[in-house]
Design an enzyme around this catalytic site. Structure first.
Site, mmCIF file in Angstrom:
data_model
loop_
_atom_site.group_PDB
_atom_site.id
_atom_site.type_symbol
_atom_site.label_atom_id
_atom_site.label_comp_id
_atom_site.label_asym_id
_atom_site.label_seq_id
_atom_site.Cartn_x
_atom_site.Cartn_y
_atom_site.Cartn_z
ATOM 1 C CG ASP A 102 -2.255 0.611 0.976
ATOM 2 O OD1 ASP A 102 -2.352 1.447 0.063
ATOM 3 O OD2 ASP A 102 -3.222 0.280 1.696
ATOM 4 C CB CYS B 149 -3.014 -1.274 -2.626
ATOM 5 S SG CYS B 149 -4.317 -0.414 -1.739
ATOM 6 C CG ASP C 140 -9.514 2.311 -0.252
ATOM 7 O OD1 ASP C 140 -9.105 1.167 -0.525
ATOM 8 O OD2 ASP C 140 -8.871 3.119 0.426
HETATM 9 C C1 GLA Z 1 -5.768 1.896 2.082
HETATM 10 C C2 GLA Z 1 -6.173 0.731 1.201
HETATM 11 C C3 GLA Z 1 -7.261 -0.068 1.876
HETATM 12 C C4 GLA Z 1 -6.777 -0.557 3.213
HETATM 13 C C5 GLA Z 1 -6.319 0.606 4.050
HETATM 14 C C6 GLA Z 1 -5.654 0.128 5.323
HETATM 15 O O1 GLA Z 1 -6.769 2.834 2.167
HETATM 16 O O2 GLA Z 1 -6.585 1.182 -0.046
HETATM 17 O O3 GLA Z 1 -7.677 -1.126 1.074
HETATM 18 O O4 GLA Z 1 -5.739 -1.471 3.011
HETATM 19 O O5 GLA Z 1 -5.386 1.423 3.361
HETATM 20 O O6 GLA Z 1 -5.235 1.151 6.123
#
Ligand code: GLA
Length: 727
Positions: free
Chosen positions: A464, A512, A534
């Site tokens: 992420d 991500c 998200d």
């Molecule tokens: C981001 C990702 C989500 C999740 C959150 C966790 O927003 O896109 O899918 O993993 O972080 O903090």
């Protein structure tokens, strides 16, 4: 005799002509023609449908030759926009480049043509590169800039590529959005003035605008007809796509790194490579261009795109930060029971001195929080094994928090000016690590390496990145090269990924970034997939995934079934609709399965089994977009087919609902008109059988007349399997 002589002369002149200056670069169905006379200017002559060398003369005779500089430089010509602008060591601002060499190298999947340009006065050189793929209609183009001047040269503008677009009724289609609302399709005519599509986030580059564009050359974009040029910049950092319109016959398209705050000091002999711009041309409309991007991406640009993607459950929307061993094991049992293949533990599992209880601490402290997981990760990987599924884990390796042991130990590792207090991001405390610093690169590599060495069973990482660059400054980069940060960050990130891939080629890694912030081809060579958004609400996803599909294939598009009501929009939707939408991409689930009713579990189990069967068609097939949700016709529809057109899967979704509504017929583009197909409905739930259930129709009828498809209710959806029947 006379005739023979004439023929010989013609042949000689054509071939001499071809040898001396014409450079014809072709893919199976497209050609790019350049003129590269020795000691003359490199010019672009033609880009479009594939031509044969003996048609080169015709391009000129018909007046079709663009004859524009292929990589315009600033200095002699000063009025027009330039792809390259520099300040030489002596302060001179001009370039005047001529061709000195042309070479073509036959590679495994492509022919690489390198055209060397040298300045007439300065020891300054640009190699213009064209990589023409043999099995997809993509030409990647970029430049490699170097010099041997006495001191550094400053690069002020350094586009990857440039393309003249003949004026006419030209339209562009591109993706615009924001967090939880990514990749919304924007379609507009290209007007005079300058149109700029850009990003300046620093770390993520696909939240607001995307670095890809479709250019419809002849009127309003159509899905299956008309000439289209597609362009995708393969860069994960800041970018700029520019269309400039002058008073001649052309719009001028430039694409490359965004030079804002990124002036680059190029030392003698250093090579500056601009990122590749992938170009395609199709006469089959937007759909044709998308299919070319998808094919190229699956073959050459996405890590292991040929491997089937596992059906997973991600813990995020099910438990958010409330990670504990019992909860994780229960989720693993649930997804295994439903037939899933992988469980991914999301955010919240780490932090020793500072436990990760919310988004305001602990990034960088990649040790298990034993208060939540007393038996460590091994207990979880063991449980996954017992359930017969794989285990995956979330990390955000490029980041830290003010509240973290990492920051306490290495305050100089963050991106920040030396003399200012950092302005934090997410959670009021998040900071971006300085990936231009090799120590930071080592730390990130070692984090992954240690995790994988201690837990070799980990099969998947969700990587992420939840903050853009603020506090633009690096304590690693020298004072005179602070403006390299945006570029060196992404070079550093690629270096880390290359090291990880060298040691862990089989680890699946999801790209991500606060949802869909990193759907880009700069990073996809190191990643199997990206997280699309998200926002997991199925109706919204129809729009976002539609846009994303312009450039990215289903195999890379993380698409999860979430709970109802949606955590993002509050909408209530049937599980069938949610599954049907998620099954158009890489299927997963993102909810608490223990809250499902017995009926829902039953439906999910069957849908997952069905997806496994149709997975090769969805993940490796050709996409035909049939009815756009953006057309406001009340429905959306698409179809995937295998290459042989013997097996297809058709989807239709209701996007608007009112009484006495007239829905269009659904014409199954992408089939073979000469084949006979049997239709079988999939994911059936309580609805009475369709009138054509199990019946056989000609491809021609399905394509030309289409189907009257009942979509009676709000959030109604239908999935049909379309299979060729023998003679
Ligand atoms: C981001 C990702 C989500 C999740 C959150 C966790 O927003 O896109 O899918 O993993 O972080 O903090």
């Amino acid at each position: 005799m006379k005739r023979i002589l004439l023929g010989l002369c013609l042949l000689l002149s054509t071939s001499l002509y071809a040898w001396e200056k014409d450079v014809l670069i072709s893919t199976p169905h497209t050609s790019l023609l350049l003129s590269a006379p020795e000691n003359g200017e490199l010019k672009i002559v033609y880009y479009g449908e594939r031509i044969h060398p003996n048609q080169i003369g015709q391009i000129h005779q018909a007046g079709l030759a663009y004859n524009k500089p292929a990589y315009p430089v600033f200095g002699i010509e000063c009025r027009d926009e330039a792809a390259l602008q520099v300040k030489h060591a002596d302060g001179n601002l001009s370039l005047d480049m001529v061709v000195t060499d042309v070479q073509t190298i036959n590679q495994k999947d492509a022919d690489l043509t390198q055209i060397t340009l040298k300045d007439k006065v300065y020891p300054f050189q640009v190699k213009v590169m064209y990589k023409a793929f043999k099995h997809s209609d993509i030409i990647e183009t970029w430049t490699e800039i170097t010099h041997q001047e006495k001191k550094a040269v400053t690069l002020q503008q350094f586009a990857s590529a440039y393309l003249p677009i003949r004026k006419g009724d030209v339209w562009i289609s591109h993706l615009h959005g924001s967090w939880a609302n990514e990749a919304k399709l924007t379609t507009e005519p290209l007007t005079t003035g300058m149109k700029v599509i850009k990003n300046k986030d620093g770390a993520r580059n696909a939240h607001t605008d995307h670095a890809e564009v479709m250019i419809s050359l002849d009127g309003r974009p159509l899905e299956n007809h008309g000439p289209v040029i597609g362009a995708a910049l393969c860069w994960s950092g800041n970018y700029r796509l520019r269309f400039d319109t002058l008073d001649d016959n052309f719009h001028y398209f430039f694409a490359g790194i965004n030079e804002d705050a990124s002036e680059y000091t190029l030392e003698p002999k250093e090579v500056f490579a601009t990122p590749e711009l992938a170009l395609t041309y199709s006469n089959e409309g937007l759909g044709g261009a998308s299919r070319s991007f998808h094919r190229w991406a699956r073959q050459n640009k996405i890590h292991h795109a040929d491997r089937p993607r596992d059906i997973l459950l991600n813990s995020w929307e099910g438990v958010y930060f409330n990670i504990n061993e019992e909860g994780m094991v229960q989720m693993m049992k649930d997804i295994a029971d439903l037939g899933g293949e992988l469980f991914v533990m999301d955010d919240g599992w780490f932090g020793d001195k500072y436990p990760r209880l919310s988004d305001n601490s602990s990034l960088g402290d990649w040790v298990v929080d034993t208060r939540k997981l007393p038996n460590g990760l091994s207990a979880l990987t063991r449980a996954a094994k017992e359930q017969g599924i794989k285990f995956g884990i979330w990390l955000e390796p490029e980041m830290t928090n003010l509240t973290s042991e990492l920051y306490e130990k290495h305050p100089d590792w963050i991106i920040c000016q030396d003399n200012r207090q950092p302005r934090p991001g997410r959670g009021g405390t998040q900071l971006v690590l300085d990936l231009s610093n090799p120590d930071v690169q080592d730390f990130i590599y070692q984090t992954i390496d240690r995790l994988m060495t201690e837990n070799p069973e980990i099969a998947y990482i969700k990587w992420d990145s939840n903050m853009g660059v603020a506090n633009y400054g690096s304590s690693y980069l020298p004072k005179g090269k602070q403006s390299h940060l945006n570029i060196d960050y992404h070079r550093g990130l690629c270096k880390v990924m290359q090291r990880i891939r060298a040691k862990y080629p089989d680890l699946v890694i999801q790209n991500c970034a606060s949802g869909g912030g990193r759907a880009n081809y700069g990073l996809m060579p190191y990643f199997e997939e990206f997280w699309t958004s998200d926002n997991t609400e199925a109706l919204q996803r129809i729009y976002m995934q539609w846009g994303t599909s312009y450039f990215f294939p289903a195999v890379a598009m993380g698409s999860h079934v979430a709970s109802s009501p949606s955590h993002q929009t509050g909408r209530l939707m049937p599980l069938k609709f949610r599954f049907d939408v998620a099954m158009t991409g890489r299927l997963g689930m993102e909810m608490q399965p223990k809250n499902m009713t017995a009926n829902e579990r039953d439906f999910a189990r069957k849908a997952i089994a069905t997806y496994k069967r149709i997975r090769p068609v969805i993940q490796q097939g050709d996409l035909y977009r049939i009815l756009s949700p953006y057309d406001d016709k009340g429905a959306a529809s698409l179809l995937y087919t295998n290459a042989e057109k013997t097996h297809a899967v058709f989807f239709a979704f209701k996007t608007l609902h009112y009484m006495n509504q007239i829905l269009p017929r659904f014409k199954m583009d992408g089939l073979d008109p000469d084949k006979q197909y049997r239709l079988t409905e999939l994911n059936v739930q309580g609805n009475k059988p369709l009138p054509f259930e199990g019946k056989v129709f000609s491809g021609s009828l399905l394509m030309k007349e289409g189907l009257e498809l009942p979509l009676e209710y709000e959030y109604a959806s239908r999935v049909l399997e379309v299979v060729e029947v023998g003679e």
